[in-house]
Design a protein around this motif. Sequence first.
Motif, PDB file in Angstrom:
ATOM      1  N   SER A   1      -9.705  -4.273  -0.728  1.00 22.22           N
ATOM      2  CA  SER A   1      -8.855  -5.133  -1.290  1.00 22.22           C
ATOM      3  C   SER A   1      -9.639  -6.399  -1.788  1.00 22.22           C
ATOM      4  CB  SER A   1      -7.848  -5.484  -0.071  1.00 22.22           C
ATOM      5  OG  SER A   1      -7.284  -6.938  -0.392  1.00 22.22           O
ATOM      6  N   THR A   2      -8.956  -6.985  -2.844  1.00 20.85           N
ATOM      7  CA  THR A   2      -9.315  -8.217  -3.367  1.00 20.85           C
ATOM      8  C   THR A   2      -8.310  -9.075  -3.283  1.00 20.85           C
ATOM      9  OG1 THR A   2     -11.146  -7.328  -4.488  1.00 20.85           O
ATOM     10  CG2 THR A   2     -10.503  -9.565  -5.458  1.00 20.85           C
ATOM     11  N   ILE A   3      -8.302 -10.306  -2.928  1.00 19.95           N
ATOM     12  CA  ILE A   3      -7.187 -11.634  -3.027  1.00 19.95           C
ATOM     13  C   ILE A   3      -7.733 -12.624  -3.875  1.00 19.95           C
ATOM     14  CG2 ILE A   3      -5.778 -12.955  -1.902  1.00 19.95           C
ATOM     15  CD1 ILE A   3      -5.845 -11.263   0.574  1.00 19.95           C
TER      16      ILE A   3
ATOM     17  N   ASP B   1     -12.688 -10.609  -0.858  1.00 22.08           N
ATOM     18  CA  ASP B   1     -12.787  -9.138  -0.791  1.00 22.08           C
ATOM     19  C   ASP B   1     -12.948  -8.741   0.669  1.00 22.08           C
ATOM     20  OD1 ASP B   1     -12.944  -9.643  -3.525  1.00 22.08           O
ATOM     21  OD2 ASP B   1     -14.657  -8.527  -3.796  1.00 22.08           O
TER      22      ASP B   1
ATOM     23  N   LEU C   1       0.818  -1.387  -0.081  1.00 23.79           N
ATOM     24  CA  LEU C   1       0.095   0.014   0.014  1.00 23.79           C
ATOM     25  C   LEU C   1       1.000   1.385  -0.009  1.00 23.79           C
ATOM     26  CD1 LEU C   1      -3.056   1.056   0.114  1.00 23.79           C
ATOM     27  CD2 LEU C   1      -2.711   1.219   2.497  1.00 23.79           C
TER      28      LEU C   1
ATOM     29  N   TYR D   1      -2.914  -4.198   8.412  1.00 17.22           N
ATOM     30  CA  TYR D   1      -4.420  -3.870   8.008  1.00 17.22           C
ATOM     31  C   TYR D   1      -5.077  -3.645   9.620  1.00 17.22           C
ATOM     32  CZ  TYR D   1      -3.503  -5.061   3.250  1.00 17.22           C
ATOM     33  OH  TYR D   1      -3.158  -4.903   2.037  1.00 17.22           O
TER      34      TYR D   1
ATOM     35  N   GLN E   1      -3.375  -9.460  -5.727  1.00 19.90           N
ATOM     36  CA  GLN E   1      -4.158  -8.616  -4.802  1.00 19.90           C
ATOM     37  C   GLN E   1      -4.013  -7.337  -5.291  1.00 19.90           C
ATOM     38  OE1 GLN E   1      -1.922  -7.577  -0.918  1.00 19.90           O
ATOM     39  NE2 GLN E   1      -3.861  -7.484   0.048  1.00 19.90           N
TER      40      GLN E   1
ATOM     41  N   HIS F   1     -12.715   0.023  -8.240  1.00 21.53           N
ATOM     42  CA  HIS F   1     -12.052  -1.203  -7.576  1.00 21.53           C
ATOM     43  C   HIS F   1     -12.587  -2.411  -8.416  1.00 21.53           C
ATOM     44  CE1 HIS F   1      -9.629  -3.815  -4.949  1.00 21.53           C
ATOM     45  NE2 HIS F   1     -10.750  -4.610  -4.766  1.00 21.53           N
TER      46      HIS F   1
ATOM     47  N   GLN G   1      -4.367   3.160  -7.329  1.00 21.03           N
ATOM     48  CA  GLN G   1      -4.589   1.571  -7.340  1.00 21.03           C
ATOM     49  C   GLN G   1      -3.298   0.829  -7.483  1.00 21.03           C
ATOM     50  OE1 GLN G   1      -7.689   1.402 -10.409  1.00 21.03           O
ATOM     51  NE2 GLN G   1      -9.134   0.644  -8.852  1.00 21.03           N
TER      52      GLN G   1
ATOM     53  N   LEU H   1      -5.553  -3.493  -4.627  1.00 21.79           N
ATOM     54  CA  LEU H   1      -5.797  -2.513  -3.526  1.00 21.79           C
ATOM     55  C   LEU H   1      -6.236  -1.149  -4.047  1.00 21.79           C
ATOM     56  CD1 LEU H   1      -2.786  -3.003  -1.041  1.00 21.79           C
ATOM     57  CD2 LEU H   1      -5.514  -3.263  -0.468  1.00 21.79           C
TER      58      LEU H   1
ATOM     59  N   THR I   1      -1.706  -3.261  -7.619  1.00 21.00           N
ATOM     60  CA  THR I   1      -1.593  -4.676  -8.035  1.00 21.00           C
ATOM     61  C   THR I   1      -0.385  -5.516  -7.896  1.00 21.00           C
ATOM     62  OG1 THR I   1      -3.652  -4.283  -9.708  1.00 21.00           O
ATOM     63  CG2 THR I   1      -2.594  -6.558  -9.557  1.00 21.00           C
TER      64      THR I   1
END
Length: 213
Positions: A173-175, A161, A14, A139, A188, A199, A102, A190, A104
């Motif tokens: 976030s999406t993993i 998510d 991040l 986090y 990942q 997003h 963003q 963000l 990735t």
Amino acid sequence: MLKTIAKFTAVAVLAAGLAACDNKDDTKPEIPDPKPTVTQPAPPPQAVETPPATPPGLKVSMQKGKITFELPPGFSDQTENSGIVNDSQSTIQRFLDGKSRQSTVSSEVIPPDGMKLNGSDKMLKDLTQSMLTELADRYQNIRTTKEENFTVGKQKFHRLDTEQSVSGQKVVSTIMLTVFNKRVVTLQMLSPAKTPEAHQALVQKIIDTLAVQ
């Protein structure tokens, strides 16, 4: 062993990914030419030109081209500028879009000796949850908003998510994680929490262009 491999995949992405972008317009106004001009007959109207095509996105390759996907226009490869050191056990790539703020990250991690991986639902979920546990050190106030499996061809992925705070900033976030060629492969994404539509567009772009050979 799940905890050990999670430490490799739980990459802090991040700090630079959500850095503000200075979009100040430095264009200087044009000064009209003071010289007199000769009046010419008006030329005939020109045909309307077709709007320029959308610029291509950034193509990303993993596992020597066996896994590929595309990022939206605006992303650039910032792996070398992020201080990431790859070795024989892990390969990490980092991509940023300064305008949308963003990030990735893709990672490929070889498990420790003696650890057997498989693509079962339980294995994928356990790996994802272990990664999330490691990320809890960075986090705060993590909240799961979506969790599901999806497939690309015959390859199964686990998607998670979340919403959380990082250094006082709220982010989404999406993993997406899978086991491929005896490696844990993770993506990942963000984005700032204030732009959830951007997003989802990023995630959907990756899913729509994701290919596994």
